[in-house]
Design a protein around this motif. Structure first.
Motif, mmCIF file in Angstrom:
data_model
loop_
_atom_site.group_PDB
_atom_site.id
_atom_site.type_symbol
_atom_site.label_atom_id
_atom_site.label_comp_id
_atom_site.label_asym_id
_atom_site.label_seq_id
_atom_site.Cartn_x
_atom_site.Cartn_y
_atom_site.Cartn_z
ATOM 1 N N ARG A 59 -13.315 -19.183 17.415
ATOM 2 C CA ARG A 59 -14.131 -19.681 16.304
ATOM 3 C C ARG A 59 -15.513 -19.042 16.318
ATOM 4 O O ARG A 59 -15.958 -18.527 17.320
ATOM 5 C CB ARG A 59 -14.281 -21.202 16.396
ATOM 6 C CG ARG A 59 -12.996 -21.949 16.196
ATOM 7 C CD ARG A 59 -13.267 -23.459 16.240
ATOM 8 N NE ARG A 59 -12.054 -24.213 16.139
ATOM 9 C CZ ARG A 59 -11.596 -24.734 15.011
ATOM 10 N NH1 ARG A 59 -12.267 -24.599 13.902
ATOM 11 N NH2 ARG A 59 -10.470 -25.421 15.005
ATOM 12 N N GLY A 60 -16.172 -19.125 15.168
ATOM 13 C CA GLY A 60 -17.560 -18.706 15.077
ATOM 14 C C GLY A 60 -17.747 -17.239 14.721
ATOM 15 O O GLY A 60 -16.802 -16.523 14.412
ATOM 16 N N THR A 61 -19.006 -16.799 14.787
ATOM 17 C CA THR A 61 -19.359 -15.427 14.457
ATOM 18 C C THR A 61 -18.619 -14.468 15.375
ATOM 19 O O THR A 61 -18.605 -14.636 16.584
ATOM 20 C CB THR A 61 -20.881 -15.208 14.611
ATOM 21 O OG1 THR A 61 -21.550 -16.176 13.805
ATOM 22 C CG2 THR A 61 -21.279 -13.809 14.176
ATOM 23 N N GLY A 62 -18.003 -13.467 14.788
ATOM 24 C CA GLY A 62 -17.218 -12.520 15.563
ATOM 25 C C GLY A 62 -15.867 -13.055 15.972
ATOM 26 O O GLY A 62 -15.137 -12.418 16.714
ATOM 27 N N GLY A 63 -15.542 -14.244 15.494
ATOM 28 C CA GLY A 63 -14.273 -14.874 15.836
ATOM 29 C C GLY A 63 -13.141 -14.356 14.976
ATOM 30 O O GLY A 63 -13.277 -13.383 14.237
ATOM 31 N N GLY A 64 -12.034 -14.986 15.086
ATOM 32 C CA GLY A 64 -10.850 -14.617 14.339
ATOM 33 C C GLY A 64 -9.629 -14.775 15.209
ATOM 34 O O GLY A 64 -9.666 -15.448 16.238
ATOM 35 N N ILE A 65 -8.544 -14.140 14.786
ATOM 36 C CA ILE A 65 -7.316 -14.276 15.543
ATOM 37 C C ILE A 65 -6.773 -12.907 15.950
ATOM 38 O O ILE A 65 -7.021 -11.905 15.287
ATOM 39 C CB ILE A 65 -6.245 -15.061 14.771
ATOM 40 C CG1 ILE A 65 -5.860 -14.359 13.478
ATOM 41 C CG2 ILE A 65 -6.673 -16.474 14.495
ATOM 42 C CD1 ILE A 65 -4.675 -14.968 12.770
ATOM 43 N N THR A 66 -6.055 -12.904 17.061
ATOM 44 C CA THR A 66 -5.330 -11.742 17.549
ATOM 45 C C THR A 66 -3.993 -12.239 18.091
ATOM 46 O O THR A 66 -3.850 -13.423 18.419
ATOM 47 C CB THR A 66 -6.076 -11.009 18.688
ATOM 48 O OG1 THR A 66 -6.285 -11.931 19.762
ATOM 49 C CG2 THR A 66 -7.395 -10.444 18.223
ATOM 50 N N LEU A 67 -3.040 -11.341 18.200
ATOM 51 C CA LEU A 67 -1.772 -11.709 18.820
ATOM 52 C C LEU A 67 -2.016 -11.989 20.294
ATOM 53 O O LEU A 67 -2.811 -11.308 20.941
ATOM 54 C CB LEU A 67 -0.749 -10.583 18.679
ATOM 55 C CG LEU A 67 -0.301 -10.223 17.259
ATOM 56 C CD1 LEU A 67 0.749 -9.112 17.323
ATOM 57 C CD2 LEU A 67 0.258 -11.427 16.515
ATOM 58 N N ALA A 68 -1.324 -12.975 20.837
ATOM 59 C CA ALA A 68 -1.469 -13.311 22.252
ATOM 60 C C ALA A 68 -0.712 -12.332 23.148
ATOM 61 O O ALA A 68 -1.049 -12.173 24.316
ATOM 62 C CB ALA A 68 -0.972 -14.730 22.508
ATOM 63 N N ARG A 69 0.309 -11.689 22.581
ATOM 64 C CA ARG A 69 1.122 -10.699 23.295
ATOM 65 C C ARG A 69 1.406 -9.554 22.347
ATOM 66 O O ARG A 69 1.239 -9.690 21.137
ATOM 67 C CB ARG A 69 2.455 -11.313 23.729
ATOM 68 C CG ARG A 69 2.345 -12.545 24.601
ATOM 69 C CD ARG A 69 3.698 -12.967 25.175
ATOM 70 N NE ARG A 69 4.779 -13.179 24.243
ATOM 71 C CZ ARG A 69 5.117 -14.350 23.710
ATOM 72 N NH1 ARG A 69 4.404 -15.427 23.980
ATOM 73 N NH2 ARG A 69 6.148 -14.453 22.909
ATOM 74 N N PRO A 70 1.881 -8.434 22.866
ATOM 75 C CA PRO A 70 2.268 -7.342 21.966
ATOM 76 C C PRO A 70 3.353 -7.809 20.986
ATOM 77 O O PRO A 70 4.183 -8.659 21.320
ATOM 78 C CB PRO A 70 2.824 -6.269 22.916
ATOM 79 C CG PRO A 70 2.223 -6.581 24.248
ATOM 80 C CD PRO A 70 2.050 -8.074 24.286
ATOM 81 N N ALA A 71 3.349 -7.238 19.792
ATOM 82 C CA ALA A 71 4.315 -7.629 18.758
ATOM 83 C C ALA A 71 5.752 -7.449 19.229
ATOM 84 O O ALA A 71 6.635 -8.220 18.848
ATOM 85 C CB ALA A 71 4.066 -6.825 17.479
ATOM 86 N N ALA A 72 5.998 -6.476 20.071
ATOM 87 C CA ALA A 72 7.349 -6.245 20.582
ATOM 88 C C ALA A 72 7.809 -7.367 21.510
ATOM 89 O O ALA A 72 9.005 -7.534 21.743
ATOM 90 C CB ALA A 72 7.421 -4.907 21.309
#
Length: 151
Positions: A59-72
C-alpha cells in the motif's frame, strides 16, 4: 459446469499482472483499466489473491501489486481456488460434507474423487505463463484417465 465471473476475472487480472513482471509494481486501478474489470471487483480480487499467496500487495506511495512467484509457477487451479475455494465437482468430494440424500446407497460416489482429481489435475497443469503466450498450450501433464471409472 461454469466458473463464476469472479474466478474468470481473477484469471484475466492475473494474466494482466503477469505481463508487468519485472517492471515496477502495478496498481489495482491500472489493472482494472487495462482489463475492463470494475475497480471495486479488482480491489476485491487483489485481497483474495494476496490472501492466497499468489500476489504481493504493497500500500501507499510506490505501492502496487506483483506476482508472488514466477508466472510459470502459478497454476490456473490455484487462481480459481483462491476465489472459489477447493475444486469439488460434487459435495461428496469435499471432506466433512454429508448432505447428499443418496449418501450410503450411491454407487457413483466412490468414483467422484477420481473425476475431481482429473479436473483439478487438468487445471493444475495450465500455468499462468502459458495463458500469456500467443497460442494455447497443452497442459504440463496429461489428466488422469477416467474411462470406466463410473461403471
Amino acid at each position: 459446469m461454469r466458473l463464476s465471473s469472479l474466478a474468470d476475472y481473477a484469471v484475466v487480472m492475473m494474466r494482466a499482472a503477469s505481463r508487468h513482471c519485472g517492471a515496477a509494481r502495478v496498481s489495482a486501478t491500472d489493472l482494472a483499466q487495462e482489463t475492463g474489470i470494475p475497480l471495486p471487483t479488482a480491489q476485491k480480487l487483489v485481497s483474495l489473491l494476496t490472501r492466497a499467496g499468489l500476489i504481493k500487495s504493497v500500500r501507499g506511495t510506490g505501492g502496487g501489486i506483483t506476482l508472488a512467484r514466477p508466472a510459470a509457477a502459478i497454476s490456473l487451479a490455484e487462481i480459481i481456488e483462491a476465489v472459489e475455494g477447493p475444486i469439488a465437482m460434487t459435495s461428496c468430494v469435499e471432506s466433512g460434507r454429508h448432505d447428499c440424500a443418496l449418501e450410503g446407497s450411491c454407487a457413483v460416489q466412490p468414483h467422484w474423487g477420481v473425476v475431481n482429481e482429473a479436473v483439478r489435475g487438468a487445471l493444475g497443469g495450465v500455468s499462468l505463463a502459458s495463458l500469456s503466450s500467443a497460442a494455447p498450450a497443452l497442459p504440463r501433464s496429461a489428466p488422469l484417465a477416467v474411462s470406466g471409472a463410473l461403471s
